[in-house]
Design a protein around this motif. Structure first.
Motif, short mmCIF file in Angstrom:
data_model
loop_
_atom_site.label_atom_id
_atom_site.label_comp_id
_atom_site.label_asym_id
_atom_site.label_seq_id
_atom_site.Cartn_x
_atom_site.Cartn_y
_atom_site.Cartn_z
N CYS A 283 -16.96 -8.89 2.48
CA CYS A 283 -17.77 -8.22 1.44
C CYS A 283 -18.36 -6.92 1.96
CB CYS A 283 -18.89 -9.14 0.96
SG CYS A 283 -18.33 -10.54 -0.03
N LEU A 284 -18.89 -6.95 3.19
CA LEU A 284 -19.46 -5.73 3.78
C LEU A 284 -18.39 -4.66 3.98
CD1 LEU A 284 -21.90 -7.27 6.43
CD2 LEU A 284 -22.50 -6.23 4.25
N ARG A 285 -17.20 -5.09 4.42
CA ARG A 285 -16.11 -4.12 4.61
C ARG A 285 -15.74 -3.47 3.29
NH1 ARG A 285 -14.11 -7.74 8.78
NH2 ARG A 285 -14.01 -6.58 10.74
N MET A 286 -15.70 -4.26 2.24
CA MET A 286 -15.35 -3.72 0.92
C MET A 286 -16.36 -2.66 0.49
SD MET A 286 -16.32 -3.87 -2.52
CE MET A 286 -17.28 -5.39 -2.62
N ILE A 287 -17.65 -2.94 0.70
CA ILE A 287 -18.69 -2.00 0.27
C ILE A 287 -18.63 -0.72 1.11
CG2 ILE A 287 -21.18 -1.64 0.10
CD1 ILE A 287 -21.42 -4.71 -0.36
N VAL A 288 -18.55 -0.86 2.44
CA VAL A 288 -18.57 0.31 3.33
C VAL A 288 -17.33 1.18 3.11
CG1 VAL A 288 -18.53 1.05 5.75
CG2 VAL A 288 -20.04 -0.82 5.04
N SER A 289 -16.20 0.55 2.77
CA SER A 289 -14.98 1.33 2.53
C SER A 289 -15.13 2.27 1.33
CB SER A 289 -13.79 0.40 2.31
OG SER A 289 -13.92 -0.30 1.08
N GLN A 290 -16.12 2.01 0.48
CA GLN A 290 -16.36 2.86 -0.69
C GLN A 290 -17.32 4.01 -0.39
OE1 GLN A 290 -14.70 2.29 -3.46
NE2 GLN A 290 -13.89 0.25 -2.97
N PHE A 291 -17.73 4.17 0.88
CA PHE A 291 -18.66 5.24 1.24
C PHE A 291 -17.99 6.61 1.32
CE2 PHE A 291 -22.27 2.75 3.58
CZ PHE A 291 -22.64 2.21 2.36
N VAL A 292 -16.69 6.66 1.15
CA VAL A 292 -15.97 7.94 1.15
C VAL A 292 -15.25 8.10 -0.18
CG1 VAL A 292 -15.67 8.01 3.66
CG2 VAL A 292 -13.94 6.89 2.24
N PRO A 293 -14.96 9.33 -0.59
CA PRO A 293 -14.25 9.53 -1.85
C PRO A 293 -12.86 8.90 -1.78
CG PRO A 293 -15.08 11.62 -0.98
CD PRO A 293 -15.22 10.61 0.10
N PRO A 294 -12.38 8.34 -2.88
CA PRO A 294 -11.00 7.80 -2.88
C PRO A 294 -9.99 8.92 -2.74
CG PRO A 294 -11.92 7.80 -5.11
CD PRO A 294 -13.03 8.19 -4.19
N ARG A 295 -8.84 8.57 -2.21
CA ARG A 295 -7.77 9.55 -2.03
C ARG A 295 -6.82 9.49 -3.22
NH1 ARG A 295 -8.73 13.28 1.56
NH2 ARG A 295 -6.53 13.54 2.06
N ILE A 296 -6.37 10.66 -3.65
CA ILE A 296 -5.36 10.74 -4.72
C ILE A 296 -4.07 11.23 -4.10
CG2 ILE A 296 -4.68 11.95 -6.81
CD1 ILE A 296 -7.52 12.03 -7.67
N THR A 297 -3.03 10.44 -4.21
CA THR A 297 -1.73 10.79 -3.65
C THR A 297 -0.72 10.97 -4.77
OG1 THR A 297 -2.23 9.50 -1.68
CG2 THR A 297 0.07 10.10 -2.03
N ILE A 298 -0.07 12.11 -4.80
CA ILE A 298 0.98 12.39 -5.79
C ILE A 298 2.31 12.38 -5.05
CG2 ILE A 298 1.85 14.05 -7.47
CD1 ILE A 298 -1.04 15.13 -7.70
N ARG A 299 3.22 11.57 -5.53
CA ARG A 299 4.51 11.42 -4.85
C ARG A 299 5.64 11.92 -5.74
NH1 ARG A 299 4.31 7.89 -0.51
NH2 ARG A 299 6.50 7.34 -0.70
#
Length: 611
Positions: A109-125
């Motif tokens: 649960c803590l890992r899930m929350i902390v992983s959201q401390f940065v903006p999500p990445r958008i990848t176009i393929r």
């Protein structure tokens, strides 16, 4: 045909209640369980479905033991942050129920929350190739961060042991320094927000941030930053002259004169310096916000933060050689109240004169004392005098103890802290002599004479031989001008005892080498990061250009080797470049300078004694 081939709408619930599905799974019937996982993993899952499932999960958390780790993992991957308010509230409730009933799932649960401390990445393929990979700078990013902190507070409220599990996760998820500026900015900002509601973690979080900032700082020597800026300015000038012509350039100059600065002009040309500048700006803003309540200084909060920052300073900053900018967090917090600046000076003084400290730490503390006294505008003359008295009295006692001993000779390995204290006193006098003499010249001269610099300069330990030439020259000029001590006889004698050492360079050419024997640097040399510089400049004492009379006083040479530009501004561009004038000191931030106690990775010494 279109109707038959289209997938059904995702509103149908398969299987029985959640409790039934989980009980069947324990009995070996996995069909409904696999269907449940499939529905929860569906990227097109609707908000109403998520709310219904979460509601059931909240009432069935007692069944979610370690055996259902995979199912919990799927639940933690649900895209809950970018959903409706109902989903967010239901998910926060589920997290609270889950960690309070099944602490085995606390770390995920803590890992899930902390992983959201940065903006999500958008990848176009396109054709299995990433053609774009950038930060998703969505409008509600700030709101998402607020929600993450609510989630972390919820978990910490239900599970007191959260604190001991959270810190390693914050360290693990800290972005690499080459990640984008936005990613680093968001993560550091969110770490500092955590310290507000989990104050027991503040010291560890500050240590983590400063450690990462130091890596950035020592990876970007000041000379590299200045070279990058110069190259960028030259490039901009060429483009403007080519594209806009002379009159447009004149208009640009007028706009600069009116202080109209575009955001792009605040960007650092060096990419790592740009990251460091942004993060230092955040750290300064945090220090200001913590110490001030409704615009007024809260002395108790300021003292608490000061203690944490001094602890970080001792652990990370003091042992790090040639950092250029990170140490300014101490400079900044000390500017809030004179008592803090005096406490910091007292702390450094204890480090310097305590013989139980390693020599290199004592020498560095001396460098900090000299640089802080010289550069901090907020330190009054009375404090400068008190510090000079401490330094000089200690130096006289040191000379008394050494005169009768077997080690009464010039050796930086034996007397490094003494030489560091001498250089601190000389450097302080160079910057502060006008203030010390201001108002009542006779009284000021009487005070300077009482320091008895002549005895220090003339002693067998010979500090003028060890201190860097730029400081020695200006100190000699000032003390001669006010007839405090005549240094030039000793300087010339020291010069005659040394000759430069020449080694073969990589291309076979002869290269004259030079290293600063004291391995000293001035930690509060001019701050060059453009954004965060604005916070420091109002409290910073810049070097004032020398008058013609002062320049006349500097016409006694010290030829102690050659070097490149001096990083400290007090000799940059203000002294004539002829043979009879001051030599420039070795670069304070030269990476190959070393501690006198170690020769690892160092060039050979630049002088040898005559036989």
């Amino acid at each position: 045909d279109e109707f038959i081939s289209s997938p059904p709408r995702k509103t149908v619930r398969f299987g029985g209640t959640l409790t039934d599905i989980l009980l069947k799974y324990e009995q070996g019937e996995t069909t409904d369980f696999e269907l449940l996982k499939h529905q929860l993993s569906d990227p097109d899952i609707k908000d109403a479905q998520i709310v219904n499932w979460l509601h059931e999960f909240r009432s069935s958390v007692t069944y979610l033991t370690k055996d259902f780790e995979q199912l919990v993992s799927i639940l933690l991957k649900l895209p809950w942050l970018r959903r409706s308010r109902e989903v967010v509230e239901e998910y926060l409730g589920f997290l609270g129920n889950l960690v309070s009933a099944q602490t085995v799932h606390l770390r995920p649960c803590l890992r899930m929350i902390v992983s959201q401390f940065v903006p999500p990445r958008i990848t176009i393929r396109e054709d299995d190739v990433d053609i774009s990979d950038s930060d998703d700078d969505e409008e509600n990013l700030s709101e998402n961060f607020d929600t993450c902190h609510r989630a972390l507070q919820t978990v910490a409220r239900y599970v007191p042991s959260t604190l001991q599990f959270l810190m390693p996760i914050l360290v693990e998820y800290f972005p690499f320094i080459n990640k984008s500026e936005r990613t680093l900015e968001c993560y550091v900002h969110n770490l500092l927000r955590v310290t507000v509601y989990l104050p027991t973690l503040r010291l560890q979080i500050l240590e983590l941030i400063v450690e990462k900032l130091l890596k950035l700082d020592v990876s970007t020597p000041q000379q590299d930053i200045e070279d990058a800026e110069e190259a960028a300015n030259n490039s901009d000038s060429e483009e403007k002259s080519t594209e806009e012509g002379l009159f447009d350039m004149e208009e640009d100059e007028e706009r600069k004169g009116n202080e109209v600065v575009s955001p792009s002009s605040e960007r650092m040309a060096h990419p790592l310096a740009e990251r460091l500048d942004i993060l230092m700006t955040i750290l300064f803003a945090y220090i200001k916000d913590v110490c001030h309540v409704d615009g007024k200084l809260d002395i108790n909060k300021t003292k608490d933060l000061y203690r944490d920052l001094v602890s970080v300073f001792d652990k990370l900053i003091l042992p790090t050689h040639a950092s250029c900018h990170v140490q300014y967090f101490m400079f900044y917090i000390c500017s809030f109240k004179l008592g803090l600046a005096e406490a910091f000076l007292d702390h450094l003084w204890k480090k310097l004169h305590d013989p139980n400290n390693p020599s290199v730490i004592r020498q560095t503390a001396g460098s900090y004392i000299g640089s802080f006294l010289a550069r901090a505008k907020f330190i009054p003359v009375v404090t400068v005098k008190a510090c000079l008295d401490l330094l000089v009295n200690w130096m006289h006692k040191y000379i008394d103890n050494q005169d009768a001993g077997a080690n009464a000779y010039c050796d930086v390995a034996l007397h490094g802290p003494f030489y560091s204290a001498c250089q601190a006193a000389f450097y302080t006098l160079i910057f502060r002599h006008k203030q010390l003499l201001d108002g009542n010249l006779r009284k000021g001269l009487s005070y300077l004479q009482s320091l008895n610099f002549e005895r220090i300069v003339m002693c067998q330990l010979n500090p003028l031989k060890i201190c860097i030439p730029s400081v020695v020259n200006l100190f000699a000029a000032i003390t001669r001008k006010y007839q405090l001590v005549f240094c030039y006889t000793i300087i010339e004698r020291n010069n005659r005892q040394f000759i430069p050492v020449v080694r073969t360079g990589t291309g076979g050419d002869l290269v004259q080498t030079c290293t600063n024997p004291l391995d000293s640097f001035f930690p509060f040399d001019p701050y060059v990061l453009k954004r965060s510089k604005k916070t420091i400049d109002p409290f910073y004492q810049f070097w004032e250009e020398l008058s013609a009379e002062d320049l006349e006083d500097l016409k006694k040479p010290i030829k102690r080797g050659t070097s490149e530009d001096e990083d400290d501004d007090f000799l940059k561009g203000e002294t004539p470049q002829n043979d009879g004038v001051v030599e420039i000191a070795p670069n304070s931030y030269e990476p190959n300078t070393r501690s006198p106690m170690s020769s690892a990775g160092s060039p050979s010494d630049c002088y040898v004694q005559y036989p």
